[in-house]
Enzyme design. Structure first.
Site, mmCIF file in Angstrom:
data_model
loop_
_atom_site.group_PDB
_atom_site.id
_atom_site.type_symbol
_atom_site.label_atom_id
_atom_site.label_comp_id
_atom_site.label_asym_id
_atom_site.label_seq_id
_atom_site.Cartn_x
_atom_site.Cartn_y
_atom_site.Cartn_z
ATOM 1 N N ASP A 5 -1.501 -30.806 76.859
ATOM 2 C CA ASP A 5 -0.227 -30.565 76.155
ATOM 3 C C ASP A 5 0.491 -31.901 75.875
ATOM 4 O OD1 ASP A 5 2.184 -28.500 75.682
ATOM 5 O OD2 ASP A 5 2.954 -30.104 76.952
ATOM 6 N N GLY B 260 11.562 -23.959 77.831
ATOM 7 C CA GLY B 260 12.452 -22.808 77.955
ATOM 8 C C GLY B 260 12.888 -22.293 76.598
ATOM 9 N N VAL C 287 10.261 -17.997 73.189
ATOM 10 C CA VAL C 287 11.045 -18.753 72.211
ATOM 11 C C VAL C 287 11.517 -17.840 71.077
ATOM 12 C CG1 VAL C 287 11.037 -20.729 70.631
ATOM 13 C CG2 VAL C 287 9.760 -20.860 72.764
ATOM 14 N N GLY D 288 7.516 -19.161 86.596
ATOM 15 C CA GLY D 288 7.218 -18.934 85.174
ATOM 16 C C GLY D 288 7.105 -20.211 84.363
ATOM 17 N N GLU E 92 10.409 -29.786 64.700
ATOM 18 C CA GLU E 92 11.203 -30.520 65.697
ATOM 19 C C GLU E 92 10.925 -30.036 67.122
ATOM 20 O OE1 GLU E 92 13.681 -33.258 65.182
ATOM 21 O OE2 GLU E 92 12.871 -33.196 67.199
ATOM 22 N N VAL F 272 7.815 -31.151 70.150
ATOM 23 C CA VAL F 272 7.842 -32.171 71.215
ATOM 24 C C VAL F 272 9.218 -32.136 71.872
ATOM 25 C CG1 VAL F 272 7.618 -34.619 71.792
ATOM 26 C CG2 VAL F 272 6.305 -33.668 69.886
ATOM 27 N N LYS G 254 1.507 -33.837 72.242
ATOM 28 C CA LYS G 254 2.864 -34.318 71.916
ATOM 29 C C LYS G 254 2.847 -35.823 71.634
ATOM 30 C CE LYS G 254 4.951 -30.554 74.540
ATOM 31 N NZ LYS G 254 5.384 -30.101 75.860
ATOM 32 N N LYS H 81 2.783 -27.476 69.012
ATOM 33 C CA LYS H 81 2.321 -28.875 69.078
ATOM 34 C C LYS H 81 0.822 -28.989 68.850
ATOM 35 C CE LYS H 81 2.823 -27.094 73.369
ATOM 36 N NZ LYS H 81 3.960 -26.554 74.095
HETATM 37 P P1 NAP Z 1 4.916 -16.425 74.119
HETATM 38 O O1 NAP Z 1 6.047 -16.099 75.011
HETATM 39 O O2 NAP Z 1 3.524 -16.238 74.611
HETATM 40 O O3 NAP Z 1 5.112 -15.538 72.792
HETATM 41 C C1 NAP Z 1 4.126 -15.416 71.814
HETATM 42 C C2 NAP Z 1 4.550 -14.324 70.826
HETATM 43 O O4 NAP Z 1 3.588 -14.270 69.797
HETATM 44 C C3 NAP Z 1 4.640 -12.928 71.418
HETATM 45 O O5 NAP Z 1 5.754 -12.242 70.895
HETATM 46 C C4 NAP Z 1 3.343 -12.248 70.957
HETATM 47 O O6 NAP Z 1 3.490 -10.842 70.686
HETATM 48 C C5 NAP Z 1 3.118 -12.937 69.632
HETATM 49 N N1 NAP Z 1 1.699 -13.014 69.283
HETATM 50 C C6 NAP Z 1 0.751 -13.779 69.903
HETATM 51 N N2 NAP Z 1 -0.439 -13.618 69.281
HETATM 52 C C7 NAP Z 1 -0.218 -12.739 68.277
HETATM 53 C C8 NAP Z 1 -1.044 -12.177 67.267
HETATM 54 N N3 NAP Z 1 -2.370 -12.458 67.184
HETATM 55 N N4 NAP Z 1 -0.495 -11.310 66.379
HETATM 56 C C9 NAP Z 1 0.813 -10.998 66.458
HETATM 57 N N5 NAP Z 1 1.651 -11.510 67.383
HETATM 58 C C10 NAP Z 1 1.136 -12.367 68.283
HETATM 59 O O7 NAP Z 1 5.011 -17.924 73.593
HETATM 60 P P2 NAP Z 1 6.291 -18.897 73.655
HETATM 61 O O8 NAP Z 1 6.429 -19.452 75.021
HETATM 62 O O9 NAP Z 1 7.448 -18.203 73.015
HETATM 63 O O10 NAP Z 1 5.780 -20.111 72.739
HETATM 64 C C11 NAP Z 1 5.794 -20.016 71.331
HETATM 65 C C12 NAP Z 1 5.517 -21.406 70.742
HETATM 66 O O11 NAP Z 1 6.572 -22.284 71.130
HETATM 67 C C13 NAP Z 1 4.229 -22.075 71.242
HETATM 68 O O12 NAP Z 1 3.666 -22.839 70.200
HETATM 69 C C14 NAP Z 1 4.715 -23.016 72.351
HETATM 70 O O13 NAP Z 1 3.861 -24.107 72.564
HETATM 71 C C15 NAP Z 1 6.034 -23.469 71.769
HETATM 72 N N6 NAP Z 1 6.991 -23.924 72.752
HETATM 73 C C16 NAP Z 1 7.272 -23.167 73.829
HETATM 74 C C17 NAP Z 1 8.214 -23.614 74.750
HETATM 75 C C18 NAP Z 1 8.531 -22.789 75.956
HETATM 76 O O14 NAP Z 1 9.275 -23.286 76.821
HETATM 77 N N7 NAP Z 1 8.054 -21.569 76.069
HETATM 78 C C19 NAP Z 1 8.846 -24.845 74.560
HETATM 79 C C20 NAP Z 1 8.546 -25.601 73.419
HETATM 80 C C21 NAP Z 1 7.613 -25.123 72.512
HETATM 81 P P3 NAP Z 1 3.815 -9.775 71.861
HETATM 82 O O15 NAP Z 1 5.199 -10.131 72.315
HETATM 83 O O16 NAP Z 1 3.761 -8.455 71.209
HETATM 84 O O17 NAP Z 1 2.771 -10.022 72.906
HETATM 85 N N1 HSE Z 2 4.147 -26.038 78.659
HETATM 86 C C1 HSE Z 2 5.102 -26.935 78.091
HETATM 87 C C2 HSE Z 2 5.742 -27.782 79.207
HETATM 88 C C3 HSE Z 2 6.177 -26.150 77.346
HETATM 89 O O1 HSE Z 2 5.588 -27.467 80.387
HETATM 90 O O2 HSE Z 2 6.365 -28.787 78.899
HETATM 91 C C4 HSE Z 2 6.966 -26.978 76.389
HETATM 92 O O3 HSE Z 2 6.190 -27.472 75.337
#
Ligand code: NAP
Ligand code: HSE
Length: 429
Positions: free
Chosen positions: A201, A302, A14, A187, A129, A132, A205, A105
């Protein structure tokens, strides 16, 4: 033009997309706000990691204070995920007078109220926002556009990973393990998929949605939760014959002075909107007394869709800063509505039983159901193994309490002619 500085915590799936949008649409976004919205730097774990949208090295840091304590940063965007260190970093940002945007969340579900109170004390905004429904705007509609309504029910598909798995099981007849592996290969599912597949999860939400909709704190631990890992492709086939799809639903309903709050697989009618939400898509259905039924539908996971809602929150805060004021949604958790124990919840049920194919077996089953005041709506019988004289019986019931149904299941297991209660799935019409 005034400059409003943005700092990111996290540059993963993200965070990278958010950084890309802030950098590559800077001119247009700044025009919309009436001030320059400038990405300053991003906290990561590993500065040398390859990224989908690389940032100049001088914008990366491993020191949280370079974001949290920086004078040139007004808005901190938390996109680390997980409870810690994200929660502490948000607290520090707020205490330092920074506005915060998060997609987390878990933190909002567990500590949102305390964080919002802390933000109010420090005169800053905290927006979430994207926590969820990813790209679906649902928090802001609940806080603003639906504010005049008394909400009576929320039924939602809020986990993209499980919805992808269930869609594969329904449409391609895959078993759970194979569908999960495909979701992991693409993924969608994490190497450890427990948070998604066990409904954790979705419960986070639902806690956020229900708290906003019913103006009462709903703790994730108060939400009844059952995951999808025990589902069998057979039930998708039988459910389809009966006119239903199987979905992992997050449900919150007002029932008198209490609230139902539950996450579990449910049979939902094939002609309903929720039954037709497939793949990683999400949908949130809301019933309000003035507006009637609304459905919010869109991509539920995503980087790109999530960046849409995260950046929208950043822009809302930036507009407020540019206009010299702070318009913060009031925290209105001023009701105390208890969550009903699951045993008191009433719903219809789908049973699948493996039984001896002998005279009297149906009579025994209906006697047990009758004794527990559970009324049958449909029964179908399928041959299982003619040589062993076993059969499958599928029963749909009219609404009955969970307490009665669990008691009947226990009794079934003591009937010599019932070999197994193979499935018990609730029905949500
Ligand atoms: P992610 O790909 O795992 O990215 C996490 C990032 O945080 C990475 O850049 C990581 O650094 C950094 N990080 C983690 N722990 C750290 C620490 N202790 N110190 C410094 N940096 C740290 O996660 P994501 O999928 O982007 O998700 C981010 C948030 O968005 C989460 O709360 C998730 O629930 C929410 N979300 C995700 C999605 C989705 O589709 N992915 C959808 C809705 C909401 P490095 O890159 O150096 O490892
Ligand atoms: N792991 C979550 C899902 C990402 O599959 O819906 C979005 O919050």
């Amino acid at each position: 033009m005034r400059e409003i500085g943005v700092g990111l915590l996290g540059l993963g799936v993200v965070g990278s997309e958010v950084a890309h949008v802030l950098l590559h649409r800077a001119t247009r976004l700044s025009e919309q706000v009436g001030a320059a919205v400038t990405l300053r730097r991003a906290l990561v774990r590993d500065v040398s990691k390859e990224r989908s949208h690389p940032l100049p090295p001088e914008m990366l840091t491993t020191n949280p204070d370079d974001v949290l304590a920086a004078d040139d940063i007004d808005i901190v965007v938390e996109l680390l995920g997980g409870e810690q260190p994200a929660l502490d970093l948000i607290r520090r940002a707020v205490s330092n007078g920074k506005h915060v945007v998060t997609a987390n969340k878990e933190i909002i579900a567990k500590a949102g109220y305390r964080l919002l109170s802390l933000a109010a004390q420090h005169g800053v905004d905290l927006r979430y926002e994207a926590s969820v429904g990813s790209g679906i705007p649902i928090i802001s509609p609940l806080q603003q556009d639906l504010a005049a309504n008394e909400i009576s029910a929320i039924r939602a598909i809020v986990n993209g990973t499980t919805n992808y798995i269930l869609s594969k099981m329904a449409h391609e007849g895959l078993d759970y393990a194979t569908a999960l592996r495909q979701a992991q290969d693409l993924g969608y599912a994490e190497p450890d998929p427990t948070n998604d597949t066990e409904g954790i999860d979705a419960a986070y939400k639902l806690a956020i949605l229900a708290s906003l909709a019913f103006h009462t704190p709903v703790r994730p631990s108060a939400i009844y939760r059952q995951g999808i890992s025990a589902l069998n492709p057979k039930d998708f086939t039988y459910a389809n014959e009966l006119g239903y799809a199987v979905k992992l639903l997050a449900i919150a309903k007002r029932q008198g002075e209490a609230l139902e709050a539950r996450v579990h697989p449910a049979l939902t009618p094939l002609d309903s909107q929720l039954a037709n939400v497939d793949g990683v898509y999400n949908a949130v259905q809301i019933e309000g007394d003035l507006v009637g039924t609304l459905v919010f539908f869109g991509r539920g996971a995503g980087g790109q869709p999530t960046s849409s809602t995260v950046v929208a929150d950043v822009l809302t805060i930036a507009r407020n800063i540019a206009n010299g004021g702070l318009i913060r949604p009031r925290i209105e958790l001023n009701r105390r509505i208890p969550v009903m124990p699951m045993l008191d919840v009433e719903t219809s049920y789908y049973f699948r039983l493996a039984v001896a194919d002998q005279p009297g077996v149906l009579a025994q089953i209906s006697r047990v159901l009758g004794e527990h005041r559970i009324s049958i709506s449909t029964v179908i019988q399928k041959e299982l193994d003619p040589a062993a004289q076993t059969a499958i019986i599928v029963i749909m019931t009219h609404p009955a309490s969970e307490r009665s149904v669990q008691a009947a299941v226990t009794e079934f297991t003591h009937l010599p002619l019932v070999q197994e209660v193979s499935a018990l799935i609730r029905v949500e019409r």
